[in-house]
Design a protein around this motif. Structure first.
Motif, short mmCIF file in Angstrom:
data_model
loop_
_atom_site.label_atom_id
_atom_site.label_comp_id
_atom_site.label_asym_id
_atom_site.label_seq_id
_atom_site.Cartn_x
_atom_site.Cartn_y
_atom_site.Cartn_z
N PHE A 76 -16.79 -4.11 22.67
CA PHE A 76 -17.34 -4.66 21.16
C PHE A 76 -15.86 -4.79 20.78
N THR A 77 -16.03 -5.43 19.26
CA THR A 77 -14.82 -5.69 18.60
C THR A 77 -15.13 -5.08 17.03
N SER A 78 -14.19 -5.31 16.33
CA SER A 78 -14.34 -4.66 14.84
C SER A 78 -15.32 -5.69 14.23
N ALA A 79 -15.39 -6.87 14.71
CA ALA A 79 -16.61 -7.76 13.96
C ALA A 79 -17.92 -7.45 14.45
N ASP A 80 -17.98 -6.54 15.20
CA ASP A 80 -19.40 -6.10 15.59
C ASP A 80 -19.77 -4.69 14.58
N VAL A 81 -19.03 -4.15 13.96
CA VAL A 81 -19.12 -3.03 13.06
C VAL A 81 -20.47 -3.24 12.33
#
Length: 190
Positions: free
Chosen positions: A126-131
């Motif tokens: 995952f990436t921080s955009a998926d938070v």
């Protein structure tokens, strides 16, 4: 003026004395081992060669690990599916055990279709955009202590892993060669 025979006899005696001196020098040199002096620049060249070989080997090995990470996992390999909600992420990198570049390690809550709820920290999925988002994932097993997940919305790229294997072999060869050379050097100095 001396007679001719006296000059020849004296010269012959000088030649024989020179020959004897040369023979004595050769015998003395044969009795003591010859010390070969190392050229001044050769030690520096050796150190540079070892450092370059080490950097090339580690660089290629890191590139192979990076390719494996970027290849991702396939949902076809998943033993179960579920919904993952990413709660927080923190950035890792630029050089880690997962290769080169930056990637996120994210705290995730997963509700599996079989009813089990787990909370895990997953790296490089995952990436921080998926938070805050809920993403369909598949369980593809464990590697060491970490959960391996496949994302339904990201296509796996196995060709990256296939390229990574030969790169890994090529990267490990200089490291093996370096180990053999250093082991031989240590043995010679003893």
């Amino acid at each position: 003026m001396e007679p001719q025979d006296d000059r020849i006899a004296r010269r012959l005696a000088e030649i024989r004395a020179q020959e004897k001196a040369l023979d004595d020098e050769a015998a003395a040199a044969a009795a003591t081992p010859e010390v070969i002096e190392e050229r001044q620049g050769s030690r520096m060249r050796s150190v540079v060669f070892v450092v370059v070989l080490l950097l090339v080997g580690l660089g290629l090995t890191g590139a192979a690990v990076t390719m494996s990470r970027l290849a991702g996992q396939s949902m076809d390999d998943a033993t179960r599916t579920g919904q993952a909600t990413v709660s927080s992420c923190h950035e890792q990198g630029p050089v880690t055990t997962r290769g080169f570049g930056y990637w996120d390690s994210c705290a995730t809550s997963i509700k599996w279709d079989d009813g089990q709820d787990v909370r895990v920290t997953v790296g490089a999925v995952f990436t921080s955009a998926d938070v805050g988002k809920t993403i369909e994932v598949g369980d593809v097993g464990r590697h060491r202590q970490s959960q391996k997940l496949a994302r339904a919305d990201v296509e796996a790229r196995p060709w990256l892993r296939w390229i990574g294997y030969p790169v890994l072999v090529i990267g490990v060869l200089p490291l093996i060669f370096l180990g053999v050379v250093l082991a031989g050097s240590v043995r010679r100095r003893r």
